[in-house]
Each structure stands twice: as C-alpha cells, then as structure tokens.
Design a protein around this motif. Sequence first.
Motif, PDB file in Angstrom:
ATOM      1  N   ILE A 105       0.579  -1.326   0.121  1.00  0.00           N
ATOM      2  CA  ILE A 105      -0.020   0.084   0.159  1.00  0.00           C
ATOM      3  C   ILE A 105       1.060   1.298   0.133  1.00  0.00           C
ATOM      4  O   ILE A 105       0.324   2.111  -0.669  1.00  0.00           O
ATOM      5  N   ALA A 106       1.830   1.254   0.722  1.00  0.00           N
ATOM      6  CA  ALA A 106       3.003   2.576   0.824  1.00  0.00           C
ATOM      7  C   ALA A 106       3.477   2.773  -0.527  1.00  0.00           C
ATOM      8  O   ALA A 106       3.865   3.874  -0.839  1.00  0.00           O
ATOM      9  N   VAL A 107       3.904   1.655  -1.359  1.00  0.00           N
ATOM     10  CA  VAL A 107       4.306   1.482  -2.532  1.00  0.00           C
ATOM     11  C   VAL A 107       3.354   2.482  -3.622  1.00  0.00           C
ATOM     12  O   VAL A 107       3.592   3.113  -4.407  1.00  0.00           O
ATOM     13  N   LEU A 108       2.105   1.941  -3.423  1.00  0.00           N
ATOM     14  CA  LEU A 108       1.181   2.557  -4.271  1.00  0.00           C
ATOM     15  C   LEU A 108       0.788   4.024  -3.866  1.00  0.00           C
ATOM     16  O   LEU A 108       0.524   4.911  -4.626  1.00  0.00           O
ATOM     17  N   SER A 259      -2.360  10.680   5.346  1.00  0.00           N
ATOM     18  CA  SER A 259      -3.477  10.662   4.514  1.00  0.00           C
ATOM     19  C   SER A 259      -3.318  10.097   3.183  1.00  0.00           C
ATOM     20  O   SER A 259      -4.371   9.347   2.897  1.00  0.00           O
ATOM     21  N   LYS A 260      -2.198  10.241   2.416  1.00  0.00           N
ATOM     22  CA  LYS A 260      -1.907   9.176   1.366  1.00  0.00           C
ATOM     23  C   LYS A 260      -2.200   7.994   1.573  1.00  0.00           C
ATOM     24  O   LYS A 260      -2.748   7.246   0.839  1.00  0.00           O
ATOM     25  N   PHE A 261      -1.658   7.421   2.626  1.00  0.00           N
ATOM     26  CA  PHE A 261      -1.621   5.995   2.842  1.00  0.00           C
ATOM     27  C   PHE A 261      -3.065   5.663   3.313  1.00  0.00           C
ATOM     28  O   PHE A 261      -3.579   4.432   2.681  1.00  0.00           O
ATOM     29  N   GLU A 262      -3.717   6.413   4.104  1.00  0.00           N
ATOM     30  CA  GLU A 262      -5.062   6.039   4.388  1.00  0.00           C
ATOM     31  C   GLU A 262      -6.174   6.066   3.101  1.00  0.00           C
ATOM     32  O   GLU A 262      -6.938   5.251   3.269  1.00  0.00           O
ATOM     33  N   GLN A 264      -5.421   5.017   0.121  1.00  0.00           N
ATOM     34  CA  GLN A 264      -5.226   3.615  -0.476  1.00  0.00           C
ATOM     35  C   GLN A 264      -5.908   2.668   0.400  1.00  0.00           C
ATOM     36  O   GLN A 264      -6.576   2.029  -0.089  1.00  0.00           O
ATOM     37  N   ILE A 265      -5.794   2.843   1.934  1.00  0.00           N
ATOM     38  CA  ILE A 265      -6.446   1.610   2.642  1.00  0.00           C
ATOM     39  C   ILE A 265      -8.278   1.806   2.290  1.00  0.00           C
ATOM     40  O   ILE A 265      -8.587   0.650   1.923  1.00  0.00           O
ATOM     41  N   HIS A 269     -10.868  -0.764   0.509  1.00  0.00           N
ATOM     42  CA  HIS A 269     -12.093  -1.171   1.701  1.00  0.00           C
ATOM     43  C   HIS A 269     -11.585  -2.225   2.612  1.00  0.00           C
ATOM     44  O   HIS A 269     -12.018  -3.369   2.597  1.00  0.00           O
ATOM     45  N   ILE A 270     -10.130  -2.062   3.011  1.00  0.00           N
ATOM     46  CA  ILE A 270      -9.681  -3.018   3.823  1.00  0.00           C
ATOM     47  C   ILE A 270      -9.373  -2.772   5.305  1.00  0.00           C
ATOM     48  O   ILE A 270      -8.328  -2.970   5.985  1.00  0.00           O
TER      49      ILE A 270
END
Length: 396
Positions: A105-108, A259-262, A264-265, A269-270
């Motif tokens: 997720i961090a990569v994305l 914010s960027k990481f969240e 993606q989360i 929907h995980i």
Amino acid sequence: MKNVKNNFDKVINRRGSGSLKYDAMKQVLGHDAKYAMWVADMDFKTPNFITKALKDRVKHSVFGYDYRNPNHFDSFISWFKNRHQLEICSTTVGFTPGVVPAVNIAVLAYTNEGDKILVQPPVYFPFFNAVTDHNRVLVQSKLNFDGSRLQIDFDDFEEQIKQGVKLFILSNPHNPGGNVWTVEELTKMTDIALKYNVIIVSDDIHCDLVYKKYKYTPILTLSEEVAQQTVMFTAPSKTFNVSGLASSVYVIPNPELRSKFENQIQKYHISNGNIFGNVALKEAYKNGYQYVDDLMSYLQKNVDYVVEFMSEYTPKIKPVIPESTFLMWLDCRELNLSDKRLNHFFLKKADMGLNTGIMFGSGGEGFMRLNIGCPKSHLKKALNSLKKAYDKDFKK
C-alpha cells in the motif's frame, strides 16, 4: 493480569490444521520433509491471555462488522513507550491487514509506475514483489557478510539512492540476517535518505524479538525530521504467534504521508480488519510483557544449542548468531554445493524444510534460513537428522 508460566517445551502437532508451514510444504518446497523449519511462524502455543480473550469473544456468538473504538491502540502505544521509549500520538496510528500488505500500500501511495525503490538484499523477499508487482523499478544496495554479521556499504547505499530513488524499504530488525541496526547505522542511512528526499518505509515486525545484548531502535526516535519522512509498520504476529489473524499497525507522524496512505486503505476497503485480529492485538500489547521476556530466554537457549551443535557436529555449516528474530542465517558455503544441491541436501537428505538463501536475493548464495521457534526437543531431532546427512556426505 496474573502471569502464567509459559510452557515452550510443549509439542503441538500442527499437521492437518491448515498450517502453511506444514500442510503446504510439499506443494511449495517440493517435498514433505519431516522437520518444517521454513515459514516464519513459531510452533509454540499462542499465549493463554490471547486465547482466553478470543474464546470470550466467540461466546458472544455474533460476528458482524467490527469497530475499533478510539482507545483500541492504547495498549500498543503504551507498549512502545514502555519497551522502546517511543512516544506515539494516537492520531498517527492505524490498522492494516498485515505488514506485507502495508508495504504494498505504501508503494502505491508514495510512488508512481516507473519510480525507483531501494531495498537491501539479502532481505525479506516480499519487498522485491512489492516493487516489481506494481511496475516500479527495483534498485538494490547489497549488504555484505563479514563472517559474523551483514554490513551496510554506505558508499554504495548513497550511490544507489542518488540515482533518483523515491522510496527506501528497510527491515529493522533485519530478516534474514538477524541484525538489530545500531543508532549509528540507522542515522547514516536516514541522513542519506533525507539528503535526497527519499521516503523511508520501515518494517519493524521483529522489533520485540531482540536478544538481551542488543537494543532495537525505532527510527522514529532518531529526530523529528526523520520521523516526518518515515512510515513504520509493525504487528504482534511474529512475537505472539498470531500471524493468521492478519492484524498489524502503521505509525505515520507526517499528516500528508498519513493521508495518502489512508486514502489507499479506504480505496481498497480493507480498513475494518477482522474481529479476532483486533482482539488479539489489544491483548498482546496489554498483557504480553512477561511472555516476551520468557520467550526470548527460551529462544536464546535454542540459539546457543544450534551454535554449539553445529560447531561440534557440522562445522562446515556456520550459523550466524542472531541479534534478533527466531530465524538463523546459516553460512553453508564451505559445503561447496550449488544452491540447488544445497537445498536438496537439507530438504531430501536431512529431511528439513528450510528457506533457501537465494530466495532473499543477492548475497544469499550458499546460505539457508533456519526457523528455531520450536520446542527444543523438536530442534534436537532436526539437528540430529542433519548430523546423519552431514556425516554421510561431508565427514571425513
């Protein structure tokens, strides 16, 4: 909660339980070896305080959508303050369904296709996939083995970083080498990352599995500047043997990175996780202090046993004494076998399923990774099986 004596000597038959380590060994490794010592989970019973909390939740008998209240991560925050002297603000912490998914997720979240991402092989192999599976460019700065420990080539590290690297994925402590990176080592790496404005993703999943002579340092403690450019992931999964409950934690002090990481989360929907993973995480960090101390004492005895046994009976196989983890990096280069034949020797002749060193990338040639997170009786039987194979093929 009253401490209960932990029985790490108890042998639990995991075959037929749906265990990846045991039931998928033939499918993955090609042979159903007698001694499964590859996948990085332990053969010890999950501590009673976690099992009791899970049983209590099962008794409720309704397993609908779960909710983590605002106090959910309090035990985690207290744990890191007490064990690792890291002050964590509750607004910087959140859930991920595992450290490997979090790294992906961090990569994305922080890079685009074609961006360069640096890793330090030999290293935990999902790092490579997290880069290449998303069409990023894998950049490597190899760790060099000096005969006792993996060492960072800081000149090469900077040379690779300055080629336009956007993200650096760190294993702290290191898997498979077992290094607990020192403050000096971490400072040198983070200084270079800051110099070239590289985001740091730190996988700290083994941070509580550190032997007494060593001290784990979260890189978030180095400086505020480092903390603002770092994303840290960890979990109770390795320490408390709850990997199958898929619950881990992110700590991201920088609000923009968070914010960027969240985002993606939420996109995938995980964010909910599962009820039992949420229960286990809270209980682990609330009641696990004595358990971890007892566990590390037991693992230290297993380390000592492996070192003594191999020194006497299989001297061409040299175990690297780990500073952390329940994994031991075995230097098998004196056997003068190709990596294919080395794996065959352990798997078919010694009847031991290990991870091959080359699985961890450049620098893993001639090495194997041994999981010692098991009752000593199991470890003894496995090493005796190794000795018989060694005596047949290498003893003169």
